[in-house]
Design an enzyme around this catalytic site. Structure first.
Site, PDB file in Angstrom:
ATOM      1  CB  THR A   1     -50.779  84.361  13.277  1.00 32.08           C
ATOM      2  OG1 THR A   1     -51.766  83.834  12.402  1.00 32.08           O
ATOM      3  CG2 THR A   1     -51.102  84.021  14.716  1.00 32.08           C
TER       4      THR A   1
ATOM      5  CB  THR B   1     -54.572  76.636   6.877  1.00 28.22           C
ATOM      6  OG1 THR B   1     -53.847  77.715   6.272  1.00 28.22           O
ATOM      7  CG2 THR B   1     -55.645  77.184   7.786  1.00 28.22           C
TER       8      THR B   1
ATOM      9  CG  ASP C   1     -60.182  67.922   1.174  1.00 27.91           C
ATOM     10  OD1 ASP C   1     -59.220  68.451   1.778  1.00 27.91           O
ATOM     11  OD2 ASP C   1     -60.369  68.069  -0.055  1.00 27.91           O
ATOM     12  CD  GLU C   2     -54.915  69.165   3.213  1.00 30.08           C
ATOM     13  OE1 GLU C   2     -53.869  68.810   3.749  1.00 30.08           O
ATOM     14  OE2 GLU C   2     -55.033  70.199   2.541  1.00 30.08           O
TER      15      GLU C   2
ATOM     16  CB  ALA D   1     -51.947  64.725  12.552  1.00 26.09           C
ATOM     17  CB  ALA D   2     -53.072  69.697  14.098  1.00 23.10           C
TER      18      ALA D   2
ATOM     19  N   GLY E   1     -61.714  85.295  11.858  1.00 19.86           N
ATOM     20  CA  GLY E   1     -62.498  86.053  10.866  1.00 19.86           C
ATOM     21  C   GLY E   1     -61.681  87.023  10.030  1.00 19.86           C
TER      22      GLY E   1
ATOM     23  CE1 TYR F   1     -54.707  72.519   8.369  1.00 19.78           C
ATOM     24  CE2 TYR F   1     -54.737  71.056   6.463  1.00 19.78           C
ATOM     25  CZ  TYR F   1     -55.352  72.019   7.244  1.00 19.78           C
ATOM     26  OH  TYR F   1     -56.595  72.465   6.911  1.00 19.78           O
TER      27      TYR F   1
ATOM     28  CG  ASP G   1     -54.361  82.554  21.340  1.00 18.14           C
ATOM     29  OD1 ASP G   1     -54.937  81.732  20.606  1.00 18.14           O
ATOM     30  OD2 ASP G   1     -53.228  82.374  21.837  1.00 18.14           O
TER      31      ASP G   1
ATOM     32  CG  PHE H   1     -58.794  82.349   2.014  1.00 20.92           C
ATOM     33  CD1 PHE H   1     -59.257  83.162   0.987  1.00 20.92           C
ATOM     34  CD2 PHE H   1     -58.772  80.965   1.817  1.00 20.92           C
ATOM     35  CE1 PHE H   1     -59.709  82.604  -0.207  1.00 20.92           C
ATOM     36  CE2 PHE H   1     -59.203  80.407   0.631  1.00 20.92           C
ATOM     37  CZ  PHE H   1     -59.689  81.219  -0.384  1.00 20.92           C
TER      38      PHE H   1
HETATM   39  P1  TYD Z   1     -51.725  73.655  -1.220  1.00 21.01           P
HETATM   40  O1  TYD Z   1     -52.286  74.897  -1.824  1.00 21.01           O
HETATM   41  O2  TYD Z   1     -50.568  73.780  -0.290  1.00 21.01           O
HETATM   42  O3  TYD Z   1     -52.926  72.876  -0.562  1.00 21.01           O
HETATM   43  P2  TYD Z   1     -52.972  71.365   0.098  1.00 21.01           P
HETATM   44  O4  TYD Z   1     -51.605  70.850   0.241  1.00 21.01           O
HETATM   45  O5  TYD Z   1     -53.585  71.679   1.408  1.00 21.01           O
HETATM   46  O6  TYD Z   1     -53.822  70.559  -0.819  1.00 21.01           O
HETATM   47  O7  TYD Z   1     -51.252  72.684  -2.383  1.00 21.01           O
HETATM   48  C1  TYD Z   1     -52.172  72.246  -3.370  1.00 21.01           C
HETATM   49  C2  TYD Z   1     -51.448  71.247  -4.261  1.00 21.01           C
HETATM   50  O8  TYD Z   1     -50.383  71.938  -4.938  1.00 21.01           O
HETATM   51  C3  TYD Z   1     -50.781  70.135  -3.477  1.00 21.01           C
HETATM   52  O9  TYD Z   1     -50.869  68.919  -4.224  1.00 21.01           O
HETATM   53  C4  TYD Z   1     -49.334  70.583  -3.363  1.00 21.01           C
HETATM   54  C5  TYD Z   1     -49.113  71.333  -4.648  1.00 21.01           C
HETATM   55  N1  TYD Z   1     -48.112  72.431  -4.530  1.00 21.01           N
HETATM   56  C6  TYD Z   1     -47.040  72.500  -5.427  1.00 21.01           C
HETATM   57  O10 TYD Z   1     -46.897  71.653  -6.337  1.00 21.01           O
HETATM   58  N2  TYD Z   1     -46.131  73.507  -5.280  1.00 21.01           N
HETATM   59  C7  TYD Z   1     -46.246  74.439  -4.301  1.00 21.01           C
HETATM   60  O11 TYD Z   1     -45.373  75.338  -4.220  1.00 21.01           O
HETATM   61  C8  TYD Z   1     -47.348  74.372  -3.399  1.00 21.01           C
HETATM   62  C9  TYD Z   1     -47.534  75.380  -2.299  1.00 21.01           C
HETATM   63  C10 TYD Z   1     -48.258  73.344  -3.550  1.00 21.01           C
END
Ligand code: TYD
Length: 349
Positions: free
Chosen positions: A36, A83, A123-124, A149-150, A8, A147, A59, A11
């Site tokens: 953390t 995350t 969604d990942e 996978a976990a 909590g 990430y 934790d 973000f």
């Molecule tokens: P991110 O915010 O890390 O979210 P996720 O990977 O979980 O979707 O990244 C969002 C998108 O932005 C992703 O396609 C990766 C890209 N990205 C960059 O191009 N440069 C960066 O420095 C970062 C952190 C992400």
């Protein structure tokens, strides 16, 4: 209702805590957070002193503590997680501990005490989604980063707890979320704060990867609907229909801040970078009546404006200790050097 909100001080979790305390005068919240690097007591400053809120430093993998807190609560909403995909590529061990083992500990306590639990996922877990299709809740889990996978592993424990032990557990899978108080390693807060500092914005690869952008208040409201009205054992996608290629987001961000596009630095790509995530979220709309309230522009511009106004919040993270700069150097040092943009600070005002 007494709600245990794990993670909590993070973000999305801190936005959810605020939402519950604002909207439900009969509810109380216990926040459990390990603080953390991404958990931040400053995220809960405005609820400090509220008699309906209690903070516990600890934790989710601590079974004795979790058992005690779950016994006192009516429901659990689990936001606690590692995350960031890039960090999971550097070292996945903390991801397995929080996102798999921690979830198991919570489920075990939910089972013993007969409590509802909402597992906040992503969604990942669906992996890379081809142009023109949208992931549905019944689709296969095909995670491609440590990430993801976990997170998928944590979800599978939820499913097995529902099937084997009848635990009242629900899963949400949210799209890319932005808004106030997001740790500035994620692309939007990283790029806004880099732009404000006149530093290059490291765009991975060709910048044509697509994400769906959801405001954190819309996301927290959706999770609240699932907690109060969702069906046990079900999964709910939470999207916003705000699909944009990264480079378009970056250009809109720079234009809003009135900073030059020369700050964009195309750097070597993230390994295994998913090209696209896209969700079909009709289930939560049709069953629970949730819809996002913000357009893409409002989602992005409100987010940017918050970081402009709350300079102290992000400067304390970026400059307050070595944690951020050590990570930044490890992740971006060689990438910016490869792009010929290392050590660059431009005066843009
Ligand atoms: P991110 O915010 O890390 O979210 P996720 O990977 O979980 O979707 O990244 C969002 C998108 O932005 C992703 O396609 C990766 C890209 N990205 C960059 O191009 N440069 C960066 O420095 C970062 C952190 C992400």
């Amino acid at each position: 209702m007494k709600i245990l909100v794990t993670g909590g001080a993070g973000f999305i979790g801190s936005m959810f805590v605020r939402l519950v305390l604002d909207r439900y005068s009969d509810d109380s919240v216990t926040t459990l957070d390990l603080l953390t690097y991404a958990g931040n007591p400053a995220n809960l400053l405005d609820v400090q002193g509220d008699p309906r809120h209690r903070f516990v430093h600890g934790d989710i993998a601590d079974a004795a503590l979790v058992d005690e807190l779950v016994a006192e609560s009516d429901a659990i909403v689990n936001f606690a997680a590692e995350t960031h995909v890039d960090r999971s590529l550097l070292d996945p061990s903390a991801f397995i501990r929080s996102n798999v083992h921690g979830v198991y500990v919570l489920l075990d306590a939910a089972r013993r005490h007969g409590r509802r639990m909402v597992q906040v996922s992503t969604d990942e877990v669906y992996g890379d989604i081809p142009e023109g299709s949208f992931s549905k809740e019944v689709d296969a889990l095909l995670p491609r980063s440590p990430y993801a996978a976990a997170k998928a592993g944590g979800e599978l424990f939820c499913r097995s707890s529902f099937v084997s032990f009848n635990v009242d557990v629900l899963i949400t899978r949210g799209a890319n979320t932005i808004g106030p108080r997001q740790y500035p390693e994620k692309v939007v807060p990283l790029f806004v704060t880099n732009a404000l500092r006149g530093e290059p914005l490291p765009v991975y690869g060709d910048g044509l990867q697509v994400r769906d952008w959801l405001h954190v208040e819309d996301h927290a409201a959706a999770i609240n609907r699932v907690l109060r009205g969702g069906r046990a054992g079900e999964i709910y996608n939470i999207g916003a229909d705000n699909e944009r290629p990264n480079i378009e987001v970056v250009r809109a961000l720079l234009a809003h801040l009135d900073r030059p596009e020369s700050l964009i630095a195309f750097v070597p790509d993230r390994p295994g970078h998913d090209r696209r995530y896209a969700l079909d979220w009709r289930k939560i709309r049709d069953e629970l009546g949730w819809e996002p309230r913000r357009s893409f522009d409002r989602t992005l511009f409100d987010t940017i404006d918050w970081y402009v106004t709350n300079d102290d919040w992000w400067r304390a993270i970026r400059d307050g200790s070595d944690t951020f700069s050590n990570y930044y150097q490890r992740q971006y040092g060689w990438r910016l050097a490869a792009a010929g943009r290392d050590g660059e600070t431009v005066t843009t005002s």
